[in-house]
Design an enzyme around this catalytic site. Structure first.
Site, PDB file in Angstrom:
ATOM      1  CB  SER A 172     -10.763   1.309   7.862  1.00 32.07           C
ATOM      2  OG  SER A 172     -10.180   0.660   8.972  1.00 32.07           O
ATOM      3  CE1 TYR A 229      -6.897   5.149   7.605  1.00 31.81           C
ATOM      4  CE2 TYR A 229      -7.848   3.740   9.286  1.00 31.81           C
ATOM      5  CZ  TYR A 229      -7.381   3.920   7.997  1.00 31.81           C
ATOM      6  OH  TYR A 229      -7.424   2.879   7.101  1.00 31.81           O
TER       7      TYR A 229
HETATM    8  N1  NAP Z   1      -3.465  -1.713   5.095  1.00 35.53           N
HETATM    9  C1  NAP Z   1      -4.418  -1.785   6.007  1.00 35.53           C
HETATM   10  O1  NAP Z   1      -4.283  -2.451   7.050  1.00 35.53           O
HETATM   11  C2  NAP Z   1      -5.730  -1.081   5.785  1.00 35.53           C
HETATM   12  C3  NAP Z   1      -6.783  -1.358   6.683  1.00 35.53           C
HETATM   13  C4  NAP Z   1      -8.008  -0.721   6.495  1.00 35.53           C
HETATM   14  C5  NAP Z   1      -8.175   0.151   5.449  1.00 35.53           C
HETATM   15  N2  NAP Z   1      -7.147   0.407   4.611  1.00 35.53           N
HETATM   16  C6  NAP Z   1      -7.368   1.363   3.536  1.00 35.53           C
HETATM   17  O2  NAP Z   1      -7.014   0.774   2.308  1.00 35.53           O
HETATM   18  C7  NAP Z   1      -6.559   1.799   1.418  1.00 35.53           C
HETATM   19  C8  NAP Z   1      -5.205   1.399   0.869  1.00 35.53           C
HETATM   20  O3  NAP Z   1      -4.321   1.262   1.970  1.00 35.53           O
HETATM   21  P1  NAP Z   1      -2.869   0.604   1.804  1.00 35.53           P
HETATM   22  O4  NAP Z   1      -2.575  -0.059   3.087  1.00 35.53           O
HETATM   23  O5  NAP Z   1      -2.780  -0.131   0.543  1.00 35.53           O
HETATM   24  O6  NAP Z   1      -1.988   1.947   1.734  1.00 35.53           O
HETATM   25  P2  NAP Z   1      -0.560   2.233   1.031  1.00 35.53           P
HETATM   26  O7  NAP Z   1       0.232   0.997   0.983  1.00 35.53           O
HETATM   27  O8  NAP Z   1      -0.005   3.420   1.725  1.00 35.53           O
HETATM   28  O9  NAP Z   1      -0.992   2.655  -0.457  1.00 35.53           O
HETATM   29  C9  NAP Z   1      -1.815   3.786  -0.591  1.00 35.53           C
HETATM   30  C10 NAP Z   1      -1.857   4.226  -2.033  1.00 35.53           C
HETATM   31  O10 NAP Z   1      -2.685   5.392  -2.077  1.00 35.53           O
HETATM   32  C11 NAP Z   1      -1.988   6.408  -2.793  1.00 35.53           C
HETATM   33  N3  NAP Z   1      -2.394   7.735  -2.342  1.00 35.53           N
HETATM   34  C12 NAP Z   1      -2.216   8.291  -1.126  1.00 35.53           C
HETATM   35  N4  NAP Z   1      -2.643   9.557  -1.130  1.00 35.53           N
HETATM   36  C13 NAP Z   1      -3.119   9.801  -2.385  1.00 35.53           C
HETATM   37  C14 NAP Z   1      -3.654  10.929  -3.038  1.00 35.53           C
HETATM   38  N5  NAP Z   1      -3.802  12.104  -2.402  1.00 35.53           N
HETATM   39  N6  NAP Z   1      -4.028  10.832  -4.331  1.00 35.53           N
HETATM   40  C15 NAP Z   1      -3.874   9.662  -4.991  1.00 35.53           C
HETATM   41  N7  NAP Z   1      -3.353   8.556  -4.445  1.00 35.53           N
HETATM   42  C16 NAP Z   1      -2.970   8.644  -3.158  1.00 35.53           C
HETATM   43  C17 NAP Z   1      -0.508   6.133  -2.527  1.00 35.53           C
HETATM   44  O11 NAP Z   1       0.333   6.601  -3.566  1.00 35.53           O
HETATM   45  P3  NAP Z   1       0.963   8.080  -3.621  1.00 35.53           P
HETATM   46  O12 NAP Z   1       1.431   8.408  -2.242  1.00 35.53           O
HETATM   47  O13 NAP Z   1       2.032   7.955  -4.642  1.00 35.53           O
HETATM   48  O14 NAP Z   1      -0.155   8.978  -4.089  1.00 35.53           O
HETATM   49  C18 NAP Z   1      -0.502   4.608  -2.578  1.00 35.53           C
HETATM   50  O15 NAP Z   1      -0.387   4.164  -3.912  1.00 35.53           O
HETATM   51  C19 NAP Z   1      -6.561   3.091   2.221  1.00 35.53           C
HETATM   52  O16 NAP Z   1      -7.756   3.797   1.990  1.00 35.53           O
HETATM   53  C20 NAP Z   1      -6.520   2.599   3.654  1.00 35.53           C
HETATM   54  O17 NAP Z   1      -7.065   3.538   4.566  1.00 35.53           O
HETATM   55  C21 NAP Z   1      -5.923  -0.176   4.739  1.00 35.53           C
END
Ligand code: NAP
Length: 265
Positions: free
Chosen positions: A152, A165
């Site tokens: 990120s 984070y």
């Molecule tokens: N959205 C943003 O603005 C943003 C910005 C920068 C970086 N990111 C990064 O992008 C990635 C995805 O983010 P997102 O926004 O798509 O998040 P999200 O909507 O919360 O989706 C996260 C996914 O990760 C899975 N997950 C969480 N903990 C896990 C575990 N222990 N084992 C396996 N799967 C797991 C969740 O499913 P379960 O809970 O069912 O396991 C879910 O499918 C993350 O690494 C986040 O830090 C996001």
């Protein structure tokens, strides 16, 4: 070599010609949208997350045989090893591993505790390391393969409420920079994906304002374009990434004057 190198368009339909991608955190948000998008470019996609129903509905939404669910908690080392073995036994060698599973929890000085650090380091950092521990030796031995780690822009410098984070994401950025030269020398492609704010179930929970919030579709198109390129860091949206890059260059006194204004009373 990356999996797109010998794909000239998205028209491949012969399953024997398909390349295999593995995406963690693919039940929701960025991982889920990316899995769907990769199928359109001819990939067979193995999807992992803890919630099996999310993976089952993703499988059902995509063309038959393009998405395969492999439920996994990325913090479980043995389960991670088993899932990678199972994917390769069922679908063939993994060509592209996108280590995306991650979560967020606020930390402030006034509510400082170990718990969010343990959780975010376990999932965001060690969850990625667990996948890499199995993927890197396989790809190095094959002298082929493409790895993308989702960190990120919050990992660039410490931001208010992001102590845990940001620390987990800064560690991922540093780790990838450290590994890249040696992986390059072994023909393994490593890329770092640093998103800004993207509209997903994760950010839907945020109560603070999210500058330059991007749609999921836009974010996924940026990621796919980046994965097809040879750039190391895939970062977006551009304006937020530039602002946060500039934060790395300004004097501390100015940086803290800015972040103090972001700190809620
Ligand atoms: N959205 C943003 O603005 C943003 C910005 C920068 C970086 N990111 C990064 O992008 C990635 C995805 O983010 P997102 O926004 O798509 O998040 P999200 O909507 O919360 O989706 C996260 C996914 O990760 C899975 N997950 C969480 N903990 C896990 C575990 N222990 N084992 C396996 N799967 C797991 C969740 O499913 P379960 O809970 O069912 O396991 C879910 O499918 C993350 O690494 C986040 O830090 C996001």
């Amino acid at each position: 070599m990356s999996g797109w190198d010998d794909l000239t368009d998205g028209s491949m339909t012969n399953l024997t010609e398909r390349r295999v991608a593995w995406i963690t955190g693919a039940g929701k948000g960025i991982g889920r949208a990316l899995a769907k998008r990769l199928t359109l470019d001819g990939w067979t996609v193995a999807v992992s997350a803890r919630t099996e129903n999310d993976l089952a509905s993703l499988e059902a939404e995509c063309a038959n045989g393009t998405v395969h669910k492999f439920p996994l908690d990325v913090t479980d080392v043995d389960a991670t090893t088993k899932v990678i073995k199972d994917i390769e036994a069922k679908l063939g060698n993994i060509n592209l591993a996108i280590l995306n599973a991650g979560t967020h929890q606020e930390v402030t000085a006034s509510h400082f505790s170990r718990e969010p650090f343990q959780k975010l380091i376990d999932i965001n950092l060690m969850g990625t390391v667990n996948g890499l521990s199995e993927i890197i030796p396989r790809f190095m031995e094959r002298r082929a393969g493409h790895i993308a780690v989702v960190a990120s822009v919050a990992g660039y410098r410490g931001l208010p409420t992001s102590a845990a984070y940001g620390a987990s994401k800064a560690a991922l950025i540093n780790m990838c920079e450290s590994l890249k030269p040696e992986l390059d020398a072994n023909d393994v492609k490593l890329q770092l994906i640093n998103p800004g704010f993207v509209k997903t179930p994760l950010t839907d929970k945020n109560e603070f304002s999210m500058p330059f919030l991007m749609s999921l579709d836009d974010a996924v198109e940026r990621i796919v374009a980046g994965l097809k390129s040879n750039t190391f860091e895939i970062r977006f949206p551009r304006r937020l990434a530039w602002i946060l890059t500039a934060f790395k260059l300004i004097p501390d006194a100015l940086y803290f004057a800015i972040t103090r204004r972001m700190t809620r009373p």
